[in-house]
Motif scaffolding. Structure first.
Motif, PDB file in Angstrom:
ATOM      1  N   LYS A 181       1.339  -1.514   0.089  1.00  0.00           N
ATOM      2  CA  LYS A 181      -0.151   0.286   0.413  1.00  0.00           C
ATOM      3  C   LYS A 181       0.526   0.588   0.271  1.00  0.00           C
ATOM      4  CE  LYS A 181      -3.826  -2.121   2.778  1.00  0.00           C
ATOM      5  NZ  LYS A 181      -4.674  -1.703   3.723  1.00  0.00           N
ATOM      6  N   ALA A 182       2.091   1.318   0.427  1.00  0.00           N
ATOM      7  CA  ALA A 182       3.148   2.045   0.871  1.00  0.00           C
ATOM      8  C   ALA A 182       4.490   1.200   1.097  1.00  0.00           C
ATOM      9  CB  ALA A 182       2.379   2.948   2.362  1.00  0.00           C
ATOM     10  N   THR A 183       5.357   2.159   0.490  1.00  0.00           N
ATOM     11  CA  THR A 183       6.721   1.326   0.440  1.00  0.00           C
ATOM     12  C   THR A 183       7.912   2.565   0.725  1.00  0.00           C
ATOM     13  OG1 THR A 183       7.844  -0.175   0.328  1.00  0.00           O
ATOM     14  CG2 THR A 183       7.323   0.453  -1.359  1.00  0.00           C
ATOM     15  N   SER A 184       8.868   2.327   1.207  1.00  0.00           N
ATOM     16  CA  SER A 184      10.022   3.315   0.791  1.00  0.00           C
ATOM     17  C   SER A 184      11.324   2.569   0.673  1.00  0.00           C
ATOM     18  CB  SER A 184      10.509   3.424   2.637  1.00  0.00           C
ATOM     19  OG  SER A 184      11.749   4.608   1.926  1.00  0.00           O
ATOM     20  N   ALA A 185      12.367   2.811  -0.168  1.00  0.00           N
ATOM     21  CA  ALA A 185      13.813   2.417  -0.798  1.00  0.00           C
ATOM     22  C   ALA A 185      14.913   4.080  -0.516  1.00  0.00           C
ATOM     23  CB  ALA A 185      13.354   2.311  -1.916  1.00  0.00           C
ATOM     24  N   GLY A 186      15.921   2.863  -0.114  1.00  0.00           N
ATOM     25  CA  GLY A 186      17.291   3.957  -0.097  1.00  0.00           C
ATOM     26  C   GLY A 186      17.684   4.016   1.574  1.00  0.00           C
ATOM     27  N   LEU A 187      18.139   5.564   1.908  1.00  0.00           N
ATOM     28  CA  LEU A 187      18.444   5.389   2.971  1.00  0.00           C
ATOM     29  C   LEU A 187      17.580   5.681   4.043  1.00  0.00           C
ATOM     30  CD1 LEU A 187      21.476   6.744   4.063  1.00  0.00           C
ATOM     31  CD2 LEU A 187      20.805   8.853   4.047  1.00  0.00           C
ATOM     32  N   LYS A 188      17.656   5.029   5.297  1.00  0.00           N
ATOM     33  CA  LYS A 188      16.694   5.227   6.758  1.00  0.00           C
ATOM     34  C   LYS A 188      15.307   4.266   5.725  1.00  0.00           C
ATOM     35  CE  LYS A 188      18.620   9.466   8.898  1.00  0.00           C
ATOM     36  NZ  LYS A 188      18.563   9.836   9.758  1.00  0.00           N
TER      37      LYS A 188
END
Length: 96
Positions: free
Chosen positions: A34-41
């Motif tokens: 539904k929501a995600t992140s990638a990379g630093l932190k």
């Protein structure tokens, strides 16, 4: 030594299911989100998103925009300009 890899996020709008987000890791595994992140932190961002997405809230356009966007009425991904990013980051920082 581990080989270098990337994380890819695939965004799109399915005519039957609506907006879809998939994240593909360097090993080739992919998962729907539904929501995600990638990379630093990344982990900190994912923890934040998990808290925000708890109980499946409905967000406005302004609440969901961060760096890029895809809209149903204009289904082409576009990156935000530096000015648009600054505007959204200022709005976020003022909420907290």
């Amino acid at each position: 030594m581990r080989p270098l890899g990337i994380v890819a996020m695939v965004l799109g709008i399915d005519e039957d299911k609506g907006p879809q987000l998939y994240k593909c890791d360097p090993a080739g595994h992919f998962y729907g989100h539904k929501a995600t992140s990638a990379g630093l932190k990344e982990q900190e961002a994912i923890n934040f998103l998990e808290k925000k997405m708890k109980n499946d809230p409905a967000f406005t356009y302004e609440e969901t925009v961060q760096v890029g966007l895809v809209k149903a009425d204009y289904p082409v991904f576009r990156a935000l300009s530096t000015e648009e990013i600054d505007e959204h980051l200022t709005a976020i920082s003022e909420r907290y």
